[in-house]
Design a protein around this motif. Structure first.
Motif, PDB file in Angstrom:
ATOM      1  N   LYS A  67      50.027  52.190  39.173  1.00  0.00           N
ATOM      2  CA  LYS A  67      49.940  51.183  40.168  1.00  0.00           C
ATOM      3  C   LYS A  67      48.565  50.786  40.443  1.00  0.00           C
ATOM      4  CE  LYS A  67      51.434  49.557  44.637  1.00  0.00           C
ATOM      5  NZ  LYS A  67      52.262  50.028  45.856  1.00  0.00           N
ATOM      6  N   GLN A  68      47.896  51.856  40.975  1.00  0.00           N
ATOM      7  CA  GLN A  68      46.429  51.592  40.808  1.00  0.00           C
ATOM      8  C   GLN A  68      45.628  51.121  39.935  1.00  0.00           C
ATOM      9  OE1 GLN A  68      44.527  55.213  42.333  1.00  0.00           O
ATOM     10  NE2 GLN A  68      46.049  55.405  43.827  1.00  0.00           N
ATOM     11  N   LEU A  69      46.163  51.531  38.380  1.00  0.00           N
ATOM     12  CA  LEU A  69      45.426  51.332  37.258  1.00  0.00           C
ATOM     13  C   LEU A  69      45.606  49.660  37.082  1.00  0.00           C
ATOM     14  CD1 LEU A  69      45.472  54.273  35.025  1.00  0.00           C
ATOM     15  CD2 LEU A  69      43.613  53.797  36.365  1.00  0.00           C
ATOM     16  N   THR A  70      47.030  49.458  37.097  1.00  0.00           N
ATOM     17  CA  THR A  70      47.280  47.983  37.060  1.00  0.00           C
ATOM     18  C   THR A  70      46.653  47.055  37.690  1.00  0.00           C
ATOM     19  OG1 THR A  70      49.587  48.731  35.985  1.00  0.00           O
ATOM     20  CG2 THR A  70      49.463  46.424  36.832  1.00  0.00           C
ATOM     21  N   ALA A  71      46.561  47.448  39.225  1.00  0.00           N
ATOM     22  CA  ALA A  71      45.724  46.635  40.174  1.00  0.00           C
ATOM     23  C   ALA A  71      44.388  46.462  39.760  1.00  0.00           C
ATOM     24  CB  ALA A  71      45.750  47.259  41.528  1.00  0.00           C
ATOM     25  N   THR A  72      43.523  47.114  39.068  1.00  0.00           N
ATOM     26  CA  THR A  72      42.330  47.338  38.708  1.00  0.00           C
ATOM     27  C   THR A  72      41.989  46.510  37.516  1.00  0.00           C
ATOM     28  OG1 THR A  72      42.125  49.286  37.882  1.00  0.00           O
ATOM     29  CG2 THR A  72      41.396  49.116  39.999  1.00  0.00           C
ATOM     30  N   GLY A  73      43.126  46.651  36.495  1.00  0.00           N
ATOM     31  CA  GLY A  73      43.151  46.108  35.213  1.00  0.00           C
ATOM     32  C   GLY A  73      42.498  46.871  34.104  1.00  0.00           C
ATOM     33  N   THR A  74      42.279  48.104  34.480  1.00  0.00           N
ATOM     34  CA  THR A  74      41.682  49.166  33.416  1.00  0.00           C
ATOM     35  C   THR A  74      42.329  50.452  33.680  1.00  0.00           C
ATOM     36  OG1 THR A  74      39.481  49.930  32.735  1.00  0.00           O
ATOM     37  CG2 THR A  74      40.043  49.542  35.302  1.00  0.00           C
ATOM     38  N   ALA A  75      42.078  51.150  32.868  1.00  0.00           N
ATOM     39  CA  ALA A  75      42.594  52.451  32.652  1.00  0.00           C
ATOM     40  C   ALA A  75      41.647  53.554  33.045  1.00  0.00           C
ATOM     41  CB  ALA A  75      43.111  52.873  31.302  1.00  0.00           C
ATOM     42  N   GLU A  76      40.883  52.848  34.229  1.00  0.00           N
ATOM     43  CA  GLU A  76      39.798  53.826  34.763  1.00  0.00           C
ATOM     44  C   GLU A  76      40.332  54.141  36.117  1.00  0.00           C
ATOM     45  OE1 GLU A  76      35.847  52.501  32.515  1.00  0.00           O
ATOM     46  OE2 GLU A  76      36.278  51.631  34.374  1.00  0.00           O
ATOM     47  N   TRP A  77      40.098  55.499  36.707  1.00  0.00           N
ATOM     48  CA  TRP A  77      40.713  55.783  37.992  1.00  0.00           C
ATOM     49  C   TRP A  77      39.386  56.188  38.602  1.00  0.00           C
ATOM     50  CZ3 TRP A  77      41.167  61.201  39.975  1.00  0.00           C
ATOM     51  CH2 TRP A  77      41.884  61.230  41.206  1.00  0.00           C
ATOM     52  N   ALA A  78      39.389  55.703  39.866  1.00  0.00           N
ATOM     53  CA  ALA A  78      38.121  56.522  40.885  1.00  0.00           C
ATOM     54  C   ALA A  78      38.927  57.610  41.489  1.00  0.00           C
ATOM     55  CB  ALA A  78      37.801  55.485  41.654  1.00  0.00           C
ATOM     56  N   ASP A  79      38.517  58.717  41.613  1.00  0.00           N
ATOM     57  CA  ASP A  79      38.821  60.063  42.262  1.00  0.00           C
ATOM     58  C   ASP A  79      38.401  59.559  43.917  1.00  0.00           C
ATOM     59  OD1 ASP A  79      38.871  62.544  43.708  1.00  0.00           O
ATOM     60  OD2 ASP A  79      38.687  63.504  41.695  1.00  0.00           O
ATOM     61  N   PRO A  80      39.460  59.487  44.576  1.00  0.00           N
ATOM     62  CA  PRO A  80      39.168  59.155  46.043  1.00  0.00           C
ATOM     63  C   PRO A  80      38.234  60.201  46.745  1.00  0.00           C
ATOM     64  CG  PRO A  80      41.479  60.044  45.852  1.00  0.00           C
ATOM     65  CD  PRO A  80      40.997  59.739  44.355  1.00  0.00           C
ATOM     66  N   ASP A  81      38.359  61.535  46.448  1.00  0.00           N
ATOM     67  CA  ASP A  81      37.558  62.351  47.163  1.00  0.00           C
ATOM     68  C   ASP A  81      36.054  62.500  46.542  1.00  0.00           C
ATOM     69  OD1 ASP A  81      39.785  63.451  48.360  1.00  0.00           O
ATOM     70  OD2 ASP A  81      40.448  64.688  46.585  1.00  0.00           O
ATOM     71  N   THR A  82      35.874  62.430  45.128  1.00  0.00           N
ATOM     72  CA  THR A  82      34.546  62.674  44.720  1.00  0.00           C
ATOM     73  C   THR A  82      33.751  60.994  44.459  1.00  0.00           C
ATOM     74  OG1 THR A  82      35.242  62.588  42.449  1.00  0.00           O
ATOM     75  CG2 THR A  82      35.312  64.733  43.828  1.00  0.00           C
ATOM     76  N   GLY A  83      34.754  60.275  44.028  1.00  0.00           N
ATOM     77  CA  GLY A  83      34.234  58.904  43.771  1.00  0.00           C
ATOM     78  C   GLY A  83      34.035  58.827  42.228  1.00  0.00           C
ATOM     79  N   VAL A  84      34.117  59.914  41.553  1.00  0.00           N
ATOM     80  CA  VAL A  84      33.908  59.851  40.338  1.00  0.00           C
ATOM     81  C   VAL A  84      34.988  58.866  39.272  1.00  0.00           C
ATOM     82  CG1 VAL A  84      33.884  61.207  38.035  1.00  0.00           C
ATOM     83  CG2 VAL A  84      32.722  62.063  40.107  1.00  0.00           C
ATOM     84  N   ILE A  85      34.267  58.113  38.597  1.00  0.00           N
ATOM     85  CA  ILE A  85      35.242  57.188  37.863  1.00  0.00           C
ATOM     86  C   ILE A  85      35.743  57.649  36.471  1.00  0.00           C
ATOM     87  CG2 ILE A  85      35.406  55.005  36.424  1.00  0.00           C
ATOM     88  CD1 ILE A  85      34.854  54.433  39.327  1.00  0.00           C
ATOM     89  N   HIS A  86      36.746  58.119  36.213  1.00  0.00           N
ATOM     90  CA  HIS A  86      37.623  58.731  35.123  1.00  0.00           C
ATOM     91  C   HIS A  86      38.155  57.634  34.175  1.00  0.00           C
ATOM     92  CE1 HIS A  86      37.190  62.768  36.735  1.00  0.00           C
ATOM     93  NE2 HIS A  86      37.473  62.050  37.928  1.00  0.00           N
ATOM     94  N   VAL A 123      46.815  56.809  28.779  1.00  0.00           N
ATOM     95  CA  VAL A 123      47.484  55.721  29.387  1.00  0.00           C
ATOM     96  C   VAL A 123      46.263  54.475  29.002  1.00  0.00           C
ATOM     97  CG1 VAL A 123      47.371  54.373  31.839  1.00  0.00           C
ATOM     98  CG2 VAL A 123      47.954  56.605  31.703  1.00  0.00           C
ATOM     99  N   THR A 124      46.984  53.285  28.501  1.00  0.00           N
ATOM    100  CA  THR A 124      46.322  52.233  28.082  1.00  0.00           C
ATOM    101  C   THR A 124      47.203  51.130  28.908  1.00  0.00           C
ATOM    102  OG1 THR A 124      48.208  51.769  26.297  1.00  0.00           O
ATOM    103  CG2 THR A 124      46.199  52.950  25.673  1.00  0.00           C
ATOM    104  N   MET A 125      46.269  49.934  28.936  1.00  0.00           N
ATOM    105  CA  MET A 125      46.726  48.595  29.618  1.00  0.00           C
ATOM    106  C   MET A 125      47.571  47.754  28.446  1.00  0.00           C
ATOM    107  SD  MET A 125      45.609  48.962  32.422  1.00  0.00           S
ATOM    108  CE  MET A 125      46.090  47.494  33.283  1.00  0.00           C
ATOM    109  N   GLN A 126      48.749  47.426  28.762  1.00  0.00           N
ATOM    110  CA  GLN A 126      49.769  46.669  27.632  1.00  0.00           C
ATOM    111  C   GLN A 126      49.990  45.311  28.415  1.00  0.00           C
ATOM    112  OE1 GLN A 126      52.966  48.997  26.617  1.00  0.00           O
ATOM    113  NE2 GLN A 126      51.514  50.265  25.117  1.00  0.00           N
ATOM    114  N   GLY A 127      49.906  44.326  27.627  1.00  0.00           N
ATOM    115  CA  GLY A 127      50.444  43.324  27.974  1.00  0.00           C
ATOM    116  C   GLY A 127      51.644  42.880  28.299  1.00  0.00           C
ATOM    117  N   ARG A 128      52.318  42.334  29.140  1.00  0.00           N
ATOM    118  CA  ARG A 128      53.762  42.180  29.306  1.00  0.00           C
ATOM    119  C   ARG A 128      54.119  40.852  29.033  1.00  0.00           C
ATOM    120  NH1 ARG A 128      54.160  44.177  35.474  1.00  0.00           N
ATOM    121  NH2 ARG A 128      52.243  43.225  35.893  1.00  0.00           N
ATOM    122  N   ALA A 129      55.553  40.802  28.661  1.00  0.00           N
ATOM    123  CA  ALA A 129      56.246  39.389  28.184  1.00  0.00           C
ATOM    124  C   ALA A 129      56.164  38.434  29.149  1.00  0.00           C
ATOM    125  CB  ALA A 129      57.411  39.856  27.519  1.00  0.00           C
TER     126      ALA A 129
END
Length: 174
Positions: free
Chosen positions: A106-125, A130-136
């Motif tokens: 849900k978070q990745l879909t909201a940002t539109g990218t397969a990058e996750w920001a660790d809420p504890d450290t702020g590090v972007i992973h 996981v990939t972003m796939q278009g939907r019909a």
């Protein structure tokens, strides 16, 4: 009405409902293809729906944005072990807790990218597996109550016969 008349009525309505459902599916596919073509040619994604010159609603081509999807569960599991090991449940099969994956997607879909920001450290992973796939695309019909009433009135008066019934008669028997 006798039970025999009721049985006949049910048989007729059931047959018509099946035929109408088949025609509806085909008509929706035709509408979606037409809207996709219109979008490609002119950028048009919405058209009005009218009945006897009266605007009764609209048809809109909806193109959902890409959604995050797990494509490599093993890569995702290995990564979660390094950033959120408490979210892993070990049984006979080791897997990331489904609720955590659902929240991550849900978070990745909201940002539109397969990058996750660790809420504890702020590090972007970059999230492996996981990939972003278009939907019909799909069509959304918006027919307000007054439009539905106009359709019902036109049906009752026989005004829709030329628009709807010939297609039912021309189709193959179900």
């Amino acid at each position: 009405m006798s039970i025999k008349d009721t049985a006949t009525r049910v048989a007729i309505l059931d047959t018509l409902a099946t035929r109408v459902a088949t025609e509806l599916k085909a008509a929706k596919q035709e509408l979606q293809a037409g809207l996709k073509d219109a979008k490609a040619e002119t950028g048009t994604q919405q058209i009005s729906v009218d009945l006897a010159g009266r605007d009764i609603g609209k048809a809109t081509l909806v193109q959902p944005k890409a959604a995050a999807v797990v494509t490599d569960p093993d890569a995702l599991l290995a990564w979660v072990r390094t950033v959120a090991a408490t979210e892993i449940t070990t049984r006979l099969v080791t897997e990331v807790r489904p609720a955590w994956v659902a929240n991550l997607l849900k978070q990745l879909t909201a940002t539109g990218t397969a990058e996750w920001a660790d809420p504890d450290t702020g590090v972007i992973h970059d999230v492996p597996g996981v990939t972003m796939q278009g939907r019909a695309a799909h069509v959304r019909l918006t027919i307000p109550n007054d439009g539905k009433q106009a359709i019902a009135t036109a049906w009752q008066s026989g005004a829709l016969t030329a628009l709807v019934l010939p297609e039912l008669e021309a189709g193959e028997q179900a």
